[in-house]
Design an enzyme around this catalytic site. Structure first.
Site, PDB file in Angstrom:
ATOM      1  CE  LYS A   1      -4.197  -1.770   2.069  1.00  0.00           C
ATOM      2  NZ  LYS A   1      -5.277  -1.248   3.387  1.00  0.00           N
ATOM      3  N   GLY A   2       0.603   2.162  -0.761  1.00  0.00           N
ATOM      4  CA  GLY A   2       1.295   3.566  -0.985  1.00  0.00           C
ATOM      5  C   GLY A   2       0.416   4.538  -0.829  1.00  0.00           C
ATOM      6  N   GLY A   3       1.036   5.661  -1.031  1.00  0.00           N
ATOM      7  CA  GLY A   3       0.459   7.086  -0.913  1.00  0.00           C
ATOM      8  C   GLY A   3      -0.600   7.027  -2.370  1.00  0.00           C
ATOM      9  CG  PHE A   4       0.442   7.907  -5.706  1.00  0.00           C
ATOM     10  CD1 PHE A   4       1.852   7.996  -5.580  1.00  0.00           C
ATOM     11  CD2 PHE A   4      -0.188   9.023  -6.393  1.00  0.00           C
ATOM     12  CE1 PHE A   4       2.510   9.360  -5.404  1.00  0.00           C
ATOM     13  CE2 PHE A   4       0.617  10.341  -6.314  1.00  0.00           C
ATOM     14  CZ  PHE A   4       1.897  10.369  -6.291  1.00  0.00           C
ATOM     15  N   GLY A   5      -2.039   4.332  -3.752  1.00  0.00           N
ATOM     16  CA  GLY A   5      -3.195   3.431  -3.838  1.00  0.00           C
ATOM     17  C   GLY A   5      -2.635   2.120  -3.544  1.00  0.00           C
TER      18      GLY A   5
ATOM     19  CB  VAL B   1       0.829  -2.377  -5.167  1.00  0.00           C
ATOM     20  CG1 VAL B   1       1.621  -3.197  -6.493  1.00  0.00           C
ATOM     21  CG2 VAL B   1       1.379  -0.897  -5.158  1.00  0.00           C
TER      22      VAL B   1
ATOM     23  CG  ASP C   1       5.958  10.015  -2.106  1.00  0.00           C
ATOM     24  OD1 ASP C   1       5.129   8.913  -2.241  1.00  0.00           O
ATOM     25  OD2 ASP C   1       6.386  10.240  -1.065  1.00  0.00           O
TER      26      ASP C   1
END
Length: 807
Positions: A490-494, A496, A634
């Site tokens: 999980k990352g800042g953009f969504g 995976v 980022d």
């Protein structure tokens, strides 16, 4: 209260004895001056004393000397001394004729010829120069130069007289020589010295150099030490009143000639810049049992047989008292044969680089031998063929074998054929078939063009330029990821997910969230991202824009992200501050990291340097080489993925355009990693490429330390004032304790000779990247060159947090 008064007066008496007498000048009215009178001559600025100074080895003997007044006697404050020693009955006297006599003899050998003014007083100037008439101590130095001293054309000599520094203005050069003969040089510079200032700048005839603590005014001195090396020292009262070495002329102490006797070899004990010892090579015995006296052959050269043996001495350099004849030899055997047939040849040197370099050492003895890792020549010393003792200096010419030998063979050439007509017929037939197939394909395409065009209009594909990424349907993505069942991060953009395409390619599927703009803008940005091709960027293979979903399909990088390698769980403990914030369930995250930690390789220093250089080049490509300027916004270890060969690849690039600045700040705070964001993100300053430079600098420091930037290391500051770059700067450049900032996992593998240059470049580059003002940071293109070592890195300023300010 009454008990404290006697101790107070005792303290005052200890600092300033009642019989102490300080003179501003010494004249005939003060004569004679005896050592027992406890007098000192004081400079006007009170920085220097002159007078009778006790000998360290014989307290009852004195020399008339000049020393620093603010340096304790235990810290060697002397800067100039006479060569004459006197006892308690000796005296300094000024006669009525204006002569200055020490114990009845001229004060200095050059005083009679240089002092013709019949001067009546001896004075000590502010710069530390002792002056009597036309004579002064600066024109007659011993082994020390002081700041602001005119040193043009003046020489230094060790107290023992073994070594001499020749600052020859006539030949426009500087030499260090063995004083017994000025022809034996072991250090030289193309320009003579001119002066040194108190800030640590040494001026030469056409250039200058700086000490390691340049810019900090201190008491300094340049000394030709008894070991034959010339050094610059700075006095540090805050470090127990010690002199700290801030520059030296020779790094490898064994390159100073005269440390060992004939035929002996000087070898460093631990590192190249400290202590040494002497050793005899195989076939030689130490003289009187001590190699420092030299080494004798077990058999004289004239007793050697016609077919002598040669002992290989790797990394060893020798000179000789005879000649050194360089020849060109086609191979090793020819070089060896040339020395064998020459009765005066003591040995030979040979380079295994294909150049045919061969040098024959002739004479009676070998001199000034030393071991150095920078030696390119393997040395072979002639001994008797009966000598069976193995060489004690090996390593360079050992045969190296590859781990996986590869057999290479060429295919056999085809047999000649006389069927020329048949070959022509086959070629023509194939050409005709390809032409017919091409025409048929083109005709089929024209027939279906209208159908495809209408379909593209319906789906909006006409907005995609030629050569764009593949567009997947939502059902294809769902099938490839097994209904989004394998969450890998999980990352800042969504989120995976891991998936597999029908052609068996393994992919990483990122489901974006909080994406602004419509379908047209999204497709346009995805097309730009897909056209970015670089070795250190993750490849984008396709996308999906359907049913309100925004999905990107990337190549899958099996090695995982950089943070899993740097921030490892130690001693089976759970360090929550090292979690990568990529999972909602901390227990599951901890379990995964704990299980994977044993499988992750520990990155050595060379790997970390290559990772840093690859990431720098990729960001420079995004900033400076793409057709459209791209900011990452980022940069952090979680967005740096490592392949099977540990090749770094940056992910999530180009996605910042799909977010607003306010969303980026909020997202970063929510994810708990604000340490990578440049100060301008939360100010009114515009966001430029220098924001990525700041983030990269923080990652660079983490590569060196193996610690998160927000993990407080050993420091005396309060936790709310902790700033990781400032701590690292103090350790590296003020305390000179580079080992304190190194990753504990591989600290034992750190070799200052092999790794200092890499670590030094990485830390200096990071300090420039982490400057609080964007205009002070270099571009990423220059950052890559700084890491490569193709540009000079000047000393950086200490990074500060904009809301804390300078220390």
């Amino acid at each position: 209260m009454a008990l404290c008064i006697p101790f107070f007066f005792l303290f005052i008496f200890t600092l300033q004895p009642s019989n102490a007498q300080q003179l501003t000048s010494f004249n005939i009215s003060n004569s004679p001056w005896f050592p027992s009178q406890n007098k000192t001559l004081l400079s006007p600025n009170k920085n220097f004393f002159a007078g009778f100074f006790p000998s360290p080895n014989s307290p009852n003997l004195f020399t008339f000397s000049v020393w620093f007044s603010k340096v304790p006697q235990t810290a060697n404050p002397l800067v100039w001394s006479t060569t004459t020693q006197v006892n308690n009955s000796g005296s300094l006297l000024i006669t009525s004729k204006g002569e200055l006599l020490l114990n009845g003899s001229p004060f200095h050998p050059n005083l009679n010829s240089s002092s013709n003014s019949n001067s009546t007083q001896l004075v000590l100037q502010d710069n530390g120069s002792l002056v009597f008439g036309n004579w002064n101590s600066f024109s007659n130095p011993t082994n020390t130069f002081l700041p602001n001293q005119n040193i043009t054309g003046f020489d230094l000599q060790t107290k023992s007289g073994k070594y001499k520094l020749i600052n020859n203005d006539n030949s426009s050069s500087l030499f260090l020589v063995i004083n017994s003969t000025n022809t034996v040089q072991y250090y030289t510079t193309p320009n003579p010295l001119l002066s040194m200032d108190s800030a640590g700048k040494m001026s030469m005839k056409s250039n200058s150099f700086l000490t390691s603590d340049y810019g900090d005014p201190r008491l300094r001195k340049m000394v030709l030490d008894e070991d034959g090396n010339v050094r610059i020292y700075s006095f540090y009262p805050e470090q127990n009143n010690t002199w700290v070495e801030v520059w030296k002329g020779i790094w490898e102490m064994c390159k100073i000639k005269g440390k060992c006797g004939p035929n002996a070899i000087c070898v460093p004990k631990e590192d190249l810049s400290t202590s040494t010892y002497c050793a005899c090579p195989s076939g030689f015995n130490p003289i009187q049992g001590n190699p420092e006296n030299g080494c004798n052959r077990k058999l004289n050269l004239d007793q050697l047989s016609k077919n002598p043996n040669f002992i290989r001495l790797d990394y060893v350099n020798y000179t000789t008292d005879g000649t050194m004849n360089q020849i060109t030899a086609q191979n090793f055997s020819i070089c060896e044969s040339s020395c064998t047939t020459d009765k005066t040849c003591l040995g030979f040197g040979f380079k295994y680089d294909g150049t045919g370099y061969c040098v024959l050492l002739s004479g009676t003895q070998l001199h000034y031998g030393y071991w150095s890792p920078g030696t390119e020549t393997a040395l072979f010393v002639k001994v008797d063929k009966s000598e069976t003792e193995a060489s004690n200096f090996i390593g360079m010419t050992e045969v190296m074998q590859t781990t996986c030998p590869v057999n290479i063979s060429l295919p056999l050439p085809p047999k000649d054929s006389n069927s020329t007509a048949r070959n022509i017929a086959i070629i023509c037939t194939l050409f005709a078939a390809e032409l017919i197939a091409g025409v048929a394909f083109f005709w089929s395409f024209l027939k279906r063009y209208i159908k495809y065009r209408d379909m593209a209009t319906t789906l909006g594909l006409e907005l995609l330029p030629a050569g764009g990424p593949k567009r997947f349907t939502y059902s294809e993505i769902k099938a490839a990821t097994n209904d989004f069942s394998n969450l890998i991060g999980k990352g800042g953009f969504g989120d995976v997910y891991k998936g597999e395409l029908p052609d068996h390619r393994v992919v990483a599927v990122k489901c974006l969230k909080n994406v602004t703009g419509g379908d047209t803008e999204f497709w346009a940005e995805v097309t730009i991202i897909a056209r970015m091709h670089h070795l250190n960027l993750v490849r984008l293979w396709g996308f999906c824009a359907e049913k309100g979903q925004r999905i990107l399909v990337y190549e899958h990088i099996p090695g995982g992200s950089l943070d899993k390698y740097l921030f490892r769980i130690k001693n089976n403990g759970i360090a929550l501050s090292r979690l990568t914030h990529n999972h909602d369930d901390p227990n599951q995250n901890t379990k995964n990291i704990h299980n994977n930690d044993k499988k992750k390789a520990i990155l050595d220093w060379n790997m970390r340097y290559r990772i840093a250089l690859g990431v720098a080049r990729a960001i420079a490509y995004l900033h400076e080489e793409c057709l459209e300027w791209v900011l990452h916004c980022d940069i952090k270890p979680e967005n740096i993925l490592l392949g099977d060969d540990l090749c770094p690849k940056i992910s999530d690039f180009g996605l910042a355009k799909l977010r607003k600045k306010e969303d980026m700040v909020t997202m970063s705070r929510r994810r708990g990693t604000p340490g990578y964001m440049a100060p301008e993100w939360i100010t009114a300053d515009p966001i430029t490429s220098k924001a990525d430079v700041y983030s990269f600098g923080m990652v660079l420091l983490e590569l060196v330390s193996g610690k998160r930037n927000f993990e407080i290391q050993g420091s005396v500051v309060r936790s709310e004032e902790w700033y990781f770059p400032g701590w690292a700067f103090d350790k590296m450049f003020k305390e000179m304790r580079v080992e304190d900032i190194l990753d504990g996992e591989i600290r034992d593998a750190y070799d200052s000779r092999a790794h200092f240059e890499l670590v030094n470049r990485m830390v200096k580059t990071a300090m420039w990247c982490l400057q609080d003002r964007p205009e002070l940071r270099p571009t990423m293109g220059k950052v890559a060159k700084m890491l490569e070592g193709t540009v000079e890195i000047i000393e950086p300023k200490k990074p500060t947090v904009f809301f804390l300010g300078e220390d």
